[in-house]
Enzyme design. Sequence first.
Site, PDB file in Angstrom:
ATOM      1  N   ASP A 100      10.746  14.888  10.452  1.00  0.00           N
ATOM      2  CA  ASP A 100      10.315  14.592   9.086  1.00  0.00           C
ATOM      3  C   ASP A 100       8.810  14.794   8.941  1.00  0.00           C
ATOM      4  O   ASP A 100       8.099  13.943   8.399  1.00  0.00           O
ATOM      5  CB  ASP A 100      10.706  13.161   8.702  1.00  0.00           C
ATOM      6  CG  ASP A 100      10.819  12.967   7.192  1.00  0.00           C
ATOM      7  OD1 ASP A 100      10.949  13.988   6.474  1.00  0.00           O
ATOM      8  OD2 ASP A 100      10.789  11.812   6.736  1.00  0.00           O
ATOM      9  N   ILE A 149       0.815  -1.223   0.000  1.00  0.00           N
ATOM     10  CA  ILE A 149       0.000   0.000   0.000  1.00  0.00           C
ATOM     11  C   ILE A 149       0.845   1.266   0.000  1.00  0.00           C
ATOM     12  O   ILE A 149       0.311   2.365  -0.081  1.00  0.00           O
ATOM     13  CB  ILE A 149      -0.951   0.027   1.214  1.00  0.00           C
ATOM     14  CG1 ILE A 149      -0.168  -0.112   2.526  1.00  0.00           C
ATOM     15  CG2 ILE A 149      -2.018  -1.043   1.086  1.00  0.00           C
ATOM     16  CD1 ILE A 149      -1.018   0.046   3.776  1.00  0.00           C
ATOM     17  N   GLY A 150       2.155   1.113   0.073  1.00  0.00           N
ATOM     18  CA  GLY A 150       3.008   2.296   0.073  1.00  0.00           C
ATOM     19  C   GLY A 150       4.468   1.912   0.052  1.00  0.00           C
ATOM     20  O   GLY A 150       4.842   0.765   0.313  1.00  0.00           O
ATOM     21  N   LYS A 189       5.452  -2.770   7.871  1.00  0.00           N
ATOM     22  CA  LYS A 189       6.502  -2.023   7.173  1.00  0.00           C
ATOM     23  C   LYS A 189       7.787  -2.854   7.168  1.00  0.00           C
ATOM     24  O   LYS A 189       8.302  -3.215   8.219  1.00  0.00           O
ATOM     25  CB  LYS A 189       6.733  -0.662   7.839  1.00  0.00           C
ATOM     26  CG  LYS A 189       7.748   0.205   7.097  1.00  0.00           C
ATOM     27  CD  LYS A 189       7.640   1.674   7.472  1.00  0.00           C
ATOM     28  CE  LYS A 189       8.127   1.973   8.858  1.00  0.00           C
ATOM     29  NZ  LYS A 189       8.264   3.438   9.079  1.00  0.00           N
ATOM     30  N   GLY A 228       8.487   3.861   0.831  1.00  0.00           N
ATOM     31  CA  GLY A 228       9.240   5.049   1.233  1.00  0.00           C
ATOM     32  C   GLY A 228      10.715   4.751   1.326  1.00  0.00           C
ATOM     33  O   GLY A 228      11.187   3.714   0.837  1.00  0.00           O
ATOM     34  N   GLY A 229      11.449   5.646   1.971  1.00  0.00           N
ATOM     35  CA  GLY A 229      12.883   5.487   2.091  1.00  0.00           C
ATOM     36  C   GLY A 229      13.271   4.259   2.895  1.00  0.00           C
ATOM     37  O   GLY A 229      14.286   3.617   2.629  1.00  0.00           O
ATOM     38  N   PHE A 230      12.466   3.915   3.903  1.00  0.00           N
ATOM     39  CA  PHE A 230      12.769   2.769   4.754  1.00  0.00           C
ATOM     40  C   PHE A 230      12.465   1.453   4.044  1.00  0.00           C
ATOM     41  O   PHE A 230      13.225   0.498   4.135  1.00  0.00           O
ATOM     42  CB  PHE A 230      11.953   2.867   6.049  1.00  0.00           C
ATOM     43  CG  PHE A 230      12.166   1.712   6.991  1.00  0.00           C
ATOM     44  CD1 PHE A 230      13.221   1.724   7.893  1.00  0.00           C
ATOM     45  CD2 PHE A 230      11.313   0.625   6.977  1.00  0.00           C
ATOM     46  CE1 PHE A 230      13.420   0.659   8.761  1.00  0.00           C
ATOM     47  CE2 PHE A 230      11.502  -0.446   7.842  1.00  0.00           C
ATOM     48  CZ  PHE A 230      12.566  -0.422   8.732  1.00  0.00           C
ATOM     49  N   GLY A 231      11.347   1.423   3.349  1.00  0.00           N
ATOM     50  CA  GLY A 231      10.961   0.183   2.681  1.00  0.00           C
ATOM     51  C   GLY A 231       9.518   0.218   2.228  1.00  0.00           C
ATOM     52  O   GLY A 231       8.945   1.287   2.026  1.00  0.00           O
TER      53      GLY A 231
END
Length: 375
Positions: free
Chosen positions: A212, A93-94, A115, A96-99
């Site tokens: 952030d 579903i998404g 996540k 980002g920088g982390f994963g």
Amino acid sequence: MNCSDYVAMGILAFPCFPLKRKGATAQTISSKELNSKESVSTKVNTSSEAPLRVAPIPPRFSLSPKSTGIGTIHLSINEIREITQNFSPLYMIGEGGFGSVYRAKLDDGRIIAIKRAKKENFAALQAEFRNEVELLTKIEHRSLVRLLGYNDQGNERIIITEYVPNGTLREHLDGQHVKLLNFNQRLEIAIDVAHALTYLHLYAEKTIIHRDVKSSNILLTENFRAKVADFGFARTVSPQPDKTHISTKVRGTAGYLDLEYLKTYQLTPKSDVYSFGILLIELLSARRPVEMKKPPNERITVRWAFNKYEEGNDTEILDPALEEMVDKDVLHKFLGFAFRCAAPSRTDRPDMKEAVEKLWDIRRDYWRRTLATVR
């Protein structure tokens, strides 16, 4: 693009607008510490693998009611793979920088978010993973995404949180959802985020600076209430009367970064206030902080918006998709406060507690004027 790319292009410079003023490293959490508060598992663990460790009950400090307790989750890596169909793209579903973030359903019908850290940056993300887990075990507020558990078994780094079903604020501002956010909903979102940051700065066990704050880290519920997510960059600050900041490597997202922090490496809660000011302008305009496809004089949204504000053209800042009429005095107050939060100097910015109170005042004024119009 990273921050250095924006600096190299000279687009992080902030307009020195005149303000109209009135009057260390995250520690590894032991299994013993994390299991200091017993809880009933939501799922029977039949695997031989070590179960997911569980966060203790957080301190009960809050400016507003906390989220309803939804228990803790005990899942092994094999069980996580099973409920995500081995991390199938269909469940993603998404990203980002982390994963990547996956939506998964438990046997009891509850939906959770998982996540998973990227494998290619595994070592670099270790500190971010530990930092987020450590902080989330210590906080709880209805406007913060709640940690349900984590797993760091083998080469996996996984964080499990409550599932927030209505996507990110940025997706809504981009028109990716059917329903357009009206002005009142945008104002309520701003208040929710302000509550969350006030809690982090003043009411958590130690002062927490998020570092952030941005629209893609604001998740929305079915009722369009906001929850702040992603604590990978966050820092805790021990209260010391003789110390006004901590010196640290700059972390954050270009366009939202406090320029004073960027120049001096001195981090304070006012750095979150700056990012919040940029978020307020983004809420009204639906523009990203940096819009490279716009003409040169419109690429830095805060600069473009401030020029419009100074010219008395407040309505030109509003999201073109927002068809409703917004009272000009309410709009002017909202914008003026946003620019105050995003002031170049931290001494000119309010703290987040004052931000909540100011937004309450704007909301009261908005409803008073709206009701008067209806009558």
